[in-house]
Design an enzyme around this catalytic site. Sequence first.
Site, mmCIF file in Angstrom:
data_model
loop_
_atom_site.group_PDB
_atom_site.id
_atom_site.type_symbol
_atom_site.label_atom_id
_atom_site.label_comp_id
_atom_site.label_asym_id
_atom_site.label_seq_id
_atom_site.Cartn_x
_atom_site.Cartn_y
_atom_site.Cartn_z
ATOM 1 N N VAL A 191 3.117 4.293 -2.826
ATOM 2 C CA VAL A 191 3.791 5.584 -2.960
ATOM 3 C C VAL A 191 4.530 5.889 -1.667
ATOM 4 O O VAL A 191 3.965 5.769 -0.581
ATOM 5 C CB VAL A 191 2.750 6.699 -3.234
ATOM 6 C CG1 VAL A 191 3.405 8.076 -3.176
ATOM 7 C CG2 VAL A 191 2.081 6.501 -4.587
ATOM 8 N N ALA A 236 3.881 7.248 3.563
ATOM 9 C CA ALA A 236 3.647 6.363 2.410
ATOM 10 C C ALA A 236 2.158 6.054 2.339
ATOM 11 O O ALA A 236 1.404 6.374 3.271
ATOM 12 C CB ALA A 236 4.439 5.072 2.559
ATOM 13 N N LYS A 237 1.731 5.466 1.279
ATOM 14 C CA LYS A 237 0.351 4.979 1.182
ATOM 15 C C LYS A 237 0.292 4.006 0.026
ATOM 16 O O LYS A 237 1.105 4.059 -0.894
ATOM 17 C CB LYS A 237 -0.613 6.145 0.916
ATOM 18 C CG LYS A 237 -1.990 5.919 1.462
ATOM 19 C CD LYS A 237 -2.066 6.179 2.958
ATOM 20 C CE LYS A 237 -3.425 5.862 3.518
ATOM 21 N NZ LYS A 237 -3.549 6.336 4.905
ATOM 22 N N GLY A 238 -0.697 3.115 0.075
ATOM 23 C CA GLY A 238 -0.881 2.180 -1.033
ATOM 24 C C GLY A 238 -2.358 2.016 -1.304
ATOM 25 O O GLY A 238 -3.199 2.470 -0.528
#
Length: 547
Positions: A191, A236-238
Amino acid sequence: MQAIDVLLIEDSAVQARMIQQQLKSVPNTEFNVQLADRLSAGLEALDKHEFQVIILDLMLPDSDGLDTFFSVRNHAPTIPIVILSANNDVSLAAKAVEEGAQSYLVKGSVSGEQLARSIRYALQRTVAGHAEWDSPMFHLAQQQFLKAAHIMGLDDNVRQRLLFPQRTLVVTLPFRRDDYQQVETVFGYRVQHMLTMGPTKGGIRYHQDVDLGEVSALAMWMSWKCALMNLPFGGAKGGVRIDPTVHSRHELQRLTRRYTSEIIGMIGPDKDIPAPDMGTDEQVMAWIMDTYSQQVGYSVPAVVTGKPVVMGGSLGRKEATGRGLVYLIHEAAAHVGIDLQHATAVVQGFGNVGSNAARFLEELGTRIIAVSDVSTGIFNPNGLSVNSLVEYVEQHRSLEGYPEGEEISNKDLLELECDVLAPAALQNQITGENAARLQCKMVAEGANGPTTLEADEILGDRGIFVLPDVLGNAGGVTVSYLEWVQGLQNFTWTLEEINNRLHKTMTDAFHRTMLRMQRDKLDMRTAALIEGINRVQQAKLSRGLFP
Ligand code: NAD
């Protein structure tokens, strides 16, 4: 043209007529408005008809204030509610928004077009909210943001734009188990919340509870954190929904390589740069870097940060989050009146952040009286040796069975009497249920989202100082930034240089936030969020809107 069914609950006939006329005048959208002039009539109407949106005046003849909102929401929990507020009652409307109303409008000051736009936004958000985004953690991130946005008077369009991430990718990915015949398929996410300030940046989490809402919340917090620290990144992040503790190193390697391939179009040193988060480490970053480099045909160390030093990782990155947190505990201790040399601390979570925070606190002379991980907690009022705990975890993979202390549950550990409580594991640990029983002077958030909105209020009322996550754990992304810069320049800095820069960046942000907190009479979290969001707003407004 599709019509939108609206229930208008408003006791003033003049206001109601005005709203109906305004909605009638909106081009290209038809609104079927049914009027109810008191709460009971509104609830009756909801029983008889399925409305798409409710416009609600909180002050009615048979109910007033937040009670009106709660009655309607409990009756129709899935229908979005837009609050109609009197000019002198905006803070009540804002409170309803914090509690889950979609938006509010001030009576008499809105045009038909603004009214229609608020209804359309409310519908859009509700549809999105019903998807995987409907998670308590994303709700928390959005409510914190809306609270700060209201206090700072954030531009309405910017507010709408930042409430959901800009880009999201959901993938399913297969990987082989060690028994070669078995293939497991799991969900993964990446994201990017906001692309305005530069490439996006954020960790990758492996945990069995990961979902789109959790990753989106973490991405949003990254945006505020990077902006607060003056770093040229968006958030962001995942994540992958998997329990990494039940998989072998080989399985994790295959999973990581396949996940990287699935998200490869989104990442890159100028686009989006992953880093470790819960359940991932230097080794996982090395596999991501290798997979990416194999695909493009040459080595690209700057595609990830938090990688091993031998591959271009930065000195000091591994311990940066814990170190940064302790730099700020040191600053905050002066404000709260704690002498760290004679203080006690409790740390929840003994992974990267927790173990390093414990180590640096111990170096300052603080007695670590309890630590915990997913397996158990260990309590020793005379103080635990962090070195010995780290060695034990290296050998046994968890704290379970550690001999030099009593066992304590994670729940009880949070309520121990101490000066500093550092949650450094999961979200949602300090809640409305236990906040009143905490016996610390300071909560120093190493984890992301450990404190709920309700708990924040209780801690505030009790005078417990909260060092909020977006500030407290920003040491990780700060040294990640330094690693990225070193990678792009093919140049390395000494540990001393890294730690000096980390210290300066963290303490600058701390003092800016303290200043805002004291000047505007805010809590520390809201002050930190406003510092970050304000910078994002300025960047967004200077870039303008494309096309
Ligand atoms: P990690 O995987 O290294 O360690 C997590 C620790 O939490 C482990 O000791 C684990 O056993 C423990 N834990 C897991 N579930 C628990 C539970 N239910 N109760 C108690 N303990 C539990 O992860 P980490 O990198 O240290 O991250 C911890 C937190 O810090 C996360 O919220 C993460 O988002 C945040 N954070 C990490 C970094 C970083 O640089 N690693 C940066 C900023 C924020």
